[in-house]
Each structure stands twice: as C-alpha cells, then as structure tokens.
Design a protein around this motif. Sequence first.
Motif, PDB file in Angstrom:
ATOM      1  N   ARG A  40      37.235  27.706 -21.606  1.00 46.04           N
ATOM      2  CA  ARG A  40      38.130  28.471 -20.727  1.00 46.04           C
ATOM      3  C   ARG A  40      37.326  28.982 -19.547  1.00 46.04           C
ATOM      4  O   ARG A  40      36.356  29.711 -19.741  1.00 46.04           O
ATOM      5  CB  ARG A  40      38.722  29.643 -21.495  1.00 46.04           C
ATOM      6  CG  ARG A  40      39.832  30.333 -20.708  1.00 46.04           C
ATOM      7  CD  ARG A  40      40.311  31.560 -21.427  1.00 46.04           C
ATOM      8  NE  ARG A  40      39.411  32.676 -21.209  1.00 46.04           N
ATOM      9  CZ  ARG A  40      39.295  33.706 -22.027  1.00 46.04           C
ATOM     10  NH1 ARG A  40      39.990  33.747 -23.137  1.00 46.04           N
ATOM     11  NH2 ARG A  40      38.485  34.702 -21.743  1.00 46.04           N
ATOM     12  N   TYR A 185      38.850  40.921 -15.926  1.00 47.70           N
ATOM     13  CA  TYR A 185      38.765  39.949 -17.013  1.00 47.70           C
ATOM     14  C   TYR A 185      39.522  40.366 -18.285  1.00 47.70           C
ATOM     15  O   TYR A 185      40.054  39.520 -19.012  1.00 47.70           O
ATOM     16  CB  TYR A 185      37.269  39.707 -17.283  1.00 47.70           C
ATOM     17  CG  TYR A 185      36.893  39.638 -18.712  1.00 47.70           C
ATOM     18  CD1 TYR A 185      37.005  38.436 -19.409  1.00 47.70           C
ATOM     19  CD2 TYR A 185      36.457  40.769 -19.383  1.00 47.70           C
ATOM     20  CE1 TYR A 185      36.678  38.374 -20.739  1.00 47.70           C
ATOM     21  CE2 TYR A 185      36.131  40.704 -20.705  1.00 47.70           C
ATOM     22  CZ  TYR A 185      36.247  39.518 -21.393  1.00 47.70           C
ATOM     23  OH  TYR A 185      35.941  39.466 -22.703  1.00 47.70           O
ATOM     24  N   HIS A 207      29.788  42.788 -25.123  1.00 46.96           N
ATOM     25  CA  HIS A 207      31.253  42.866 -25.062  1.00 46.96           C
ATOM     26  C   HIS A 207      31.856  43.750 -26.153  1.00 46.96           C
ATOM     27  O   HIS A 207      33.076  43.814 -26.279  1.00 46.96           O
ATOM     28  CB  HIS A 207      31.857  41.469 -25.165  1.00 46.96           C
ATOM     29  CG  HIS A 207      31.774  40.689 -23.886  1.00 46.96           C
ATOM     30  ND1 HIS A 207      32.536  40.990 -22.784  1.00 46.96           N
ATOM     31  CD2 HIS A 207      30.994  39.638 -23.519  1.00 46.96           C
ATOM     32  CE1 HIS A 207      32.250  40.153 -21.804  1.00 46.96           C
ATOM     33  NE2 HIS A 207      31.307  39.330 -22.215  1.00 46.96           N
TER      34      HIS A 207
HETATM   35  N1  GLU Z   1      33.914  35.574 -18.946  1.00 46.05           N
HETATM   36  C1  GLU Z   1      33.404  36.464 -19.930  1.00 46.05           C
HETATM   37  C2  GLU Z   1      31.895  36.414 -19.932  1.00 46.05           C
HETATM   38  O1  GLU Z   1      31.353  35.410 -19.507  1.00 46.05           O
HETATM   39  C3  GLU Z   1      33.967  36.042 -21.263  1.00 46.05           C
HETATM   40  C4  GLU Z   1      33.694  36.918 -22.393  1.00 46.05           C
HETATM   41  C5  GLU Z   1      34.511  36.491 -23.575  1.00 46.05           C
HETATM   42  O2  GLU Z   1      34.051  35.572 -24.269  1.00 46.05           O
HETATM   43  O3  GLU Z   1      35.592  36.989 -23.783  1.00 46.05           O
HETATM   44  O4  GLU Z   1      31.239  37.353 -20.279  1.00 46.05           O
END
Ligand code: GLU
Length: 444
Positions: A40, A185, A207
């Motif tokens: 994605r 995001y 995260h």
């Molecule tokens: N685009 C986010 C990142 O690269 C995605 C994080 C996720 O896996 O949800 O940190």
Amino acid sequence: MTVVARFAPSPTGRLHVGNIRTALHNWLWARRNGGKFILRLDDTDRERSSEENAQSIRDDLAWLGLLPDEEHRQSDRFARYEAALATLHAAGRVYPAYESAQELDLKRKVQLGRGKPPVYDRAALHLDPAEIARLEAEGRRPHWRFKLDTGSSIEWDDLIRGPQHFDPALLSDPVVRREDGSWLYMLPSVVDDIDMHVTHVVRGEDHVTNTALQIQMFEALGAAPLAFAHEALLVGSEGKLSKRLGSLGADALRDAGIEPIALLAKLARIGTSLPVEPVTAPAPLIESFDFATFGRAPARFDMEELAGLNARIIHQLDYESVAPRLPAGMGAEAWAAIRPNLASVGEAAIWWSIVQGPVAHRAAEQDRPLLAQAAEIAERMDWAENPWAALTGALKQASGRTGKSLFLPLRQALTGRDSGPEMATLVRLIGKDQSVARLRAAAS
Ligand code: GLU
C-alpha cells in the motif's frame, strides 16, 4: 481466517534497510499463513510523493523477491476517506477545530509551564455557531480532529510487546485532516485496513501510540480490531539508528555485492531469538517465522556481519542459480572451484579472467629455474588425468623443493596471485597450452 498483511511505505524516498525489514516481516507472516501480502503506497502527501519513488519501491521488492499479491495507493481512495469522515461526523466522533499552529504551540507551552501534560484542551468542541461563523468570516478553515473516547483505557495484546494499555485522557484528539483538505496518515490507514480486510498490522514501534489512537478509529467505524505487532527498531552496529543506516538502500547493497537472500536471512532473524543462518532460499525463514521469537531490544544491523553472511551463502549457491550473472563461457566446474573464494558473485569474473588469461607474471630470480623445469615437465605431461598432482609430484622429485617453496611460485606463475581457488581445478580450466606458456613466461 485468511491472513492479510500489508507493507505501507510512503513513496517520499527510497526504501532503506529499516523498512525493508518491515516489508520482509509482513511478507514472511503472509507466506507462513498462506495469506495475502499487500503493498500500500501511503501517498497522501502529494508534494513529497513521486511515481519515481513508487517505482523504486516496487523494483526493490522485486529484487528481494517480496512480490505483493496486490497493490493499492491512497491517492486513489480519497472518496473513501471523505465518506469515513462523514460517518464519523454523523456519529459525533470528529469535530472541526480552528486553532493555528502558533496558537496550539502556545497552549502546549502554557500547559507544560503548569506541569501538565500537553494534551489538546478540546476548546473547539465548545465553539458556538456564532463563534464558528466569525472564524470562518476571518477566512479560517477548519482542520478535523478525531474525538477520543476517554471513558476507558485502550488495550491490546501486541504480538511482540505483549499487553498494552493507554489512557486516552493523556492523548490529544488526533488531527485527521488538515485545513487545506489534505489527509494525515492516521485515518486513511484505518479505512484502508478495514476495506482491504487486513488482519495483521506489522510495523515499527514508533507507531505504538498511533495504534492506540487508531484502535478507537476502528471501533468508531464499526470494525473488529485487528492484530498488531510492533517491532523494536533497527540500530547500527554502534547502537544508534545512524544516518547511514537510514539511507542504506537496496541499490547500495546490490552494488556492494550483497545477495537478496543474504539480506533476507539477516533481516528475518536479527532482533529475534533465532540464529542468523546462511540459507540459500527463503523457505526456512518462512517456516520459522514467529512473532514470539522477537525481542524488545533494538535489532542490531552490522554491515560487516552481513558481508560475512553473504560470503557464506555464496559459497553454497549452485551453478544454476547464478549462471545468468556469470561471464560467458564460465561453466559449472569453474563455478564450483571459484565460489569458495568469493565475497560477491561479481568477483567470479575476476577469477574467470585469470583462467582465460593473459596473466603477466615474472618470477623472482631464484624461482626461474624451477619454473623452467615445470614448463618442461608440463609440456610432456598428459593433462587429462590430474595434471596438478602429476606436475607437482614430478617437480618435487626433480627440484627437491616441497611445501610453499614449491607451490607458491607455481601458483604465482599460473595465476599472477598469491592465493585463490584450488590449483587442481584451476590448471584443468587453464589448460595445458596456456599453463606451459605461463610457466615459461614466468621463467624467462
Ligand atoms: N506510511 C506509514 C509509515 O511508513 C505506514 C505505517 C503503517 O504501517 O501503518 O510509517
């Protein structure tokens, strides 16, 4: 349940070892479970995302053999995010806010000055219609915040970190959409994970707080919570996430002669309780993949160790798997003789050119008679059997030399080098005429 994992990079740059590792873990988990691996592209940031970067991500994954079963991009899905925002608005779970960045910054400073956590005070929730009208008349446009439910603690059982608890009262209502209409995001990711039936979110531990916020978004959108695995970050051999590591990409590793399987073997196992092993195919990595083996301490990535692993793997690669990358004419026998000396497959060309010649070597004075003798013996020999044993056996008799004083001048004359692959195979590959000519040239 079909396992669906996704790797969600932002195409704002190229992949580096850190996110290659995340991609790999998602791929391993999907393959282990006969599931689906989605790529994605998180490209809501239109300014910083580019098609060139998206293509480099696809190319790097292809080089590594981590082929996605599906690809999606967030920029194709803005209508879905819009619809989700409307749903949340109708349910009272998002609200418009008008504070500027400076005003928010000031609020935070005041809270910190009073020794309080800098949590957004939800002032925007108390604006009456007249105040909103006045702000809009000033030309202000709202950004949108997701309203956290502060009623109970947010909890999940992380597949790597174990039970997690967050008190939502200590978190700010996250901004999900900016005043210019662009998306952060957070919400798009949740909408995508729901629409794409993602079952496992595997990503870096940076995260973890996002997950706490997103769990409430999943609930607010009526979706069952999924499983989360947050892996400890990758650090360099010096113990920090170095700049170098953050920019170390697949192209640099490829240029350094690293085999994709070596990188996979390393990244699959560092930071886990399983040993890093010189595998030549991903199957054993897939079979043994288990979040329970992941540790909480940062995973150490050391380039020298990777180079060592790479060499050990190359020494086992069979001819068929490397043949297209070998110089024309180099066959299975030559590969088998040369591979124990290689740090990269590319180096095979160096040894092959030595086999093919020309090799220019003039022996030291005291070795010249020996080499002249060797040339004579070689000339009269039958090269078909085991020419090296025959040559060195006869020369030992004739010269009285043994060991290094016998073997080194021969090796130098025949290859121009002090060390290298087994001479027994090399002389067969070099052939009689070339060998005689080289011995003679070195003796002259
Ligand atoms: N685009 C986010 C990142 O690269 C995605 C994080 C996720 O896996 O949800 O940190």
